[in-house]
Scaffold this active site. Structure first.
Site, PDB file in Angstrom:
ATOM      1  CB  CYS A   1       4.581  -2.856  16.599  1.00 22.88           C
ATOM      2  SG  CYS A   1       6.331  -2.515  16.252  1.00 22.88           S
TER       3      CYS A   1
ATOM      4  CB  CYS B   1       6.198  -5.062   9.155  1.00 27.61           C
ATOM      5  SG  CYS B   1       7.501  -4.346  10.181  1.00 27.61           S
TER       6      CYS B   1
ATOM      7  CB  CYS C   1       0.211   6.093  11.138  1.00 28.19           C
ATOM      8  SG  CYS C   1       0.609   7.710  10.531  1.00 28.19           S
TER       9      CYS C   1
ATOM     10  CD  GLU D   1      -2.925  -1.129   2.254  1.00 27.01           C
ATOM     11  OE1 GLU D   1      -3.874  -1.915   2.137  1.00 27.01           O
ATOM     12  OE2 GLU D   1      -2.826  -0.329   3.184  1.00 27.01           O
TER      13      GLU D   1
ATOM     14  CB  CYS E   1       1.623  -1.659  13.755  1.00 26.40           C
ATOM     15  SG  CYS E   1       1.897  -1.318  12.009  1.00 26.40           S
TER      16      CYS E   1
ATOM     17  CB  CYS F   1       2.835   7.598   3.266  1.00 28.77           C
ATOM     18  SG  CYS F   1       3.246   6.404   4.539  1.00 28.77           S
TER      19      CYS F   1
HETATM   20  N1  SAH Z   1       8.614   0.449  10.836  1.00 24.30           N
HETATM   21  C1  SAH Z   1       8.813   1.875  10.798  1.00 24.30           C
HETATM   22  C2  SAH Z   1       8.081   2.467   9.635  1.00 24.30           C
HETATM   23  C3  SAH Z   1       6.586   2.409   9.698  1.00 24.30           C
HETATM   24  S1  SAH Z   1       6.116   3.994  10.069  1.00 24.30           S
HETATM   25  C4  SAH Z   1       8.430   2.464  12.135  1.00 24.30           C
HETATM   26  O1  SAH Z   1       7.941   1.735  12.985  1.00 24.30           O
HETATM   27  O2  SAH Z   1       8.708   3.619  12.373  1.00 24.30           O
HETATM   28  C5  SAH Z   1       4.600   3.879  10.705  1.00 24.30           C
HETATM   29  C6  SAH Z   1       4.385   4.931  11.763  1.00 24.30           C
HETATM   30  O3  SAH Z   1       3.035   4.771  12.181  1.00 24.30           O
HETATM   31  C7  SAH Z   1       5.245   4.670  12.973  1.00 24.30           C
HETATM   32  O4  SAH Z   1       5.519   5.799  13.715  1.00 24.30           O
HETATM   33  C8  SAH Z   1       4.321   3.742  13.709  1.00 24.30           C
HETATM   34  O5  SAH Z   1       4.694   3.590  15.018  1.00 24.30           O
HETATM   35  C9  SAH Z   1       3.002   4.437  13.526  1.00 24.30           C
HETATM   36  N2  SAH Z   1       1.842   3.574  13.810  1.00 24.30           N
HETATM   37  C10 SAH Z   1       1.804   2.231  13.809  1.00 24.30           C
HETATM   38  N3  SAH Z   1       0.589   1.780  14.152  1.00 24.30           N
HETATM   39  C11 SAH Z   1      -0.180   2.868  14.365  1.00 24.30           C
HETATM   40  C12 SAH Z   1      -1.542   3.065  14.721  1.00 24.30           C
HETATM   41  N4  SAH Z   1      -2.350   2.040  14.928  1.00 24.30           N
HETATM   42  N5  SAH Z   1      -1.990   4.329  14.824  1.00 24.30           N
HETATM   43  C13 SAH Z   1      -1.171   5.370  14.576  1.00 24.30           C
HETATM   44  N6  SAH Z   1       0.118   5.253  14.240  1.00 24.30           N
HETATM   45  C14 SAH Z   1       0.616   4.015  14.129  1.00 24.30           C
END
Ligand code: SAH
Length: 338
Positions: free
Chosen positions: A113, A109, A330, A81, A116, A102
């Site tokens: 986490c 991944c 995000c 995406e 996410c 983006c």
């Molecule tokens: N793996 C990298 C790149 C992905 S960036 C990283 O973790 O930074 C994605 C961004 O969105 C990161 O800051 C991540 O923490 C954030 N993110 C992930 N899940 C989210 C959610 N459910 N709501 C808002 N932000 C989220």
């Protein structure tokens, strides 16, 4: 789109053809070689056959039209995406809108986490640099004649620093004046805190922005939210960022998700402020987009949290979240059933 055979096709051509072709594909955003009007017909036909320009995709628009999401379908039928976010102040003309793309660096991944959606869906494979770049070519074509990509964030699916070689190759390509020509300061990469990647980026010539997904002020809390990424401890992370700042002189953004009852108390804020009250550090608070497991902090809580940090001298911004209604926000990116 596949330009792998380009050198071979152009091998008997004069040198300037490369520049011409780069301009057509990455600046004029042609989607068919027929549009490359000043190339000889025979060459266009060869290119048509050996270097197809079509990009396979599905487009999703959200209701407020501020963000759009596309699923880019890759050669092996996997998909990633990518999201285009439009920023326009109320009275601004359409032509003055700014666009941020983006982009993803992996299919899925491996970090898993817990907040996410991408991580929860698992990991398929790394993207190759051209597959990263093609996401921008797609938006470039989409915006053709009415806008252009101003900023690029490597914040889509995947962990860029677990695919470092292809990520940095793509970033340099995007920055190259002969291709996409997007200034390094308009490029940002976000990492879940993969220290070897931070060290490598510090040694690169390209002056792009670095963001660290922190989300917790101590290791035990962070371990629950980011079980794999927290193999790197926060104190080692801070050391790596300090080294990065010493070397580059650049500010570093710490991303901090606001999750109700998990990391959004006054005590959390104080612990975070003690950790991040350092030169050139700043915090970006991210309203949590719900993906099932947790609840979002209220806007009031977020504002209060920001106040605590600012009172302790830590510069803090709050991220505007776009795209929540099409699951393009995000942390909500994952492969949809097609
Ligand atoms: N793996 C990298 C790149 C992905 S960036 C990283 O973790 O930074 C994605 C961004 O969105 C990161 O800051 C991540 O923490 C954030 N993110 C992930 N899940 C989210 C959610 N459910 N709501 C808002 N932000 C989220």
């Amino acid at each position: 789109m596949n330009l792998e055979n380009l050198s071979e096709v152009l091998s008997s051509e004069p040198k300037y053809r490369f520049q011409q072709v780069n301009k057509f594909v990455f600046q004029d955003f042609i989607s068919s070689w027929q549009e490359a009007s000043n190339l000889p017909k025979a060459l266009r036909e060869k290119l048509d056959f050996a270097c197809p320009l079509d990009i396979d995709y599905e487009l999703v628009k959200d209701q407020d039209r501020n963000s759009q999401k596309a699923l880019i379908i890759l050669g092996d039928n996997e998909s990633v995406e990518t999201v285009l976010i439009k920023q326009k102040a109320g009275k601004q003309a359409e032509s003055e809108a700014r666009y941020t793309a983006c982009i993803s660096t992996q299919v899925g991944c491996p970090l898993a986490c817990t907040f996410c959606a991408t991580g929860l869906a698992g990991f398929k494979r790394n993207l190759e640099s051209f597959e990263i770049v093609n996401q921008l070519v797609f938006w470039g074509r989409h915006l053709k004649n009415h806008g252009k990509i101003d900023n690029v964030v490597f914040m889509g699916m995947g962990e860029p620093f677990l695919n470092y070689e292809e990520f940095i190759k793509a970033a340099k390509f995007i920055n190259n004046p002969e291709t996409l020509n997007i200034g390094a300061r308009r490029l940002s990469v976000s990492t879940a805190g993969i220290i070897p990647g931070i060290k490598r980026l510090a040694g690169e010539k390209i002056q792009m922005n670095l963001a660290i997904s922190l989300h917790a002020a101590n290791d035990s809390k962070r371990r629950k939210l980011m079980p794999k990424a927290s193999k790197y401890t926060i104190s080692d992370l801070i050391k790596a960022v300090d080294n990065y700042i010493n070397k580059t002189g650049r500010r570093v953004m710490f991303e901090y998700l606001m999750i109700k009852g998990v990391n959004d108390s006054e005590e959390d804020a104080n612990e975070l402020a003690a950790l991040l009250h350092r030169p050139l550090y700043f915090v970006n608070l991210i309203p949590y987009n719900e993906t099932g497991r947790y609840q979002a902090s209220s806007p009031d809580t977020i504002k209060r949290f920001r106040g605590y940090l600012e009172d302790k001298g830590v510069p803090t911004t709050i991220r505007l979240s776009f795209g929540a209604d099409i699951n393009a926000a995000c942390g909500q990116l994952h492969q949809k059933n097609r």
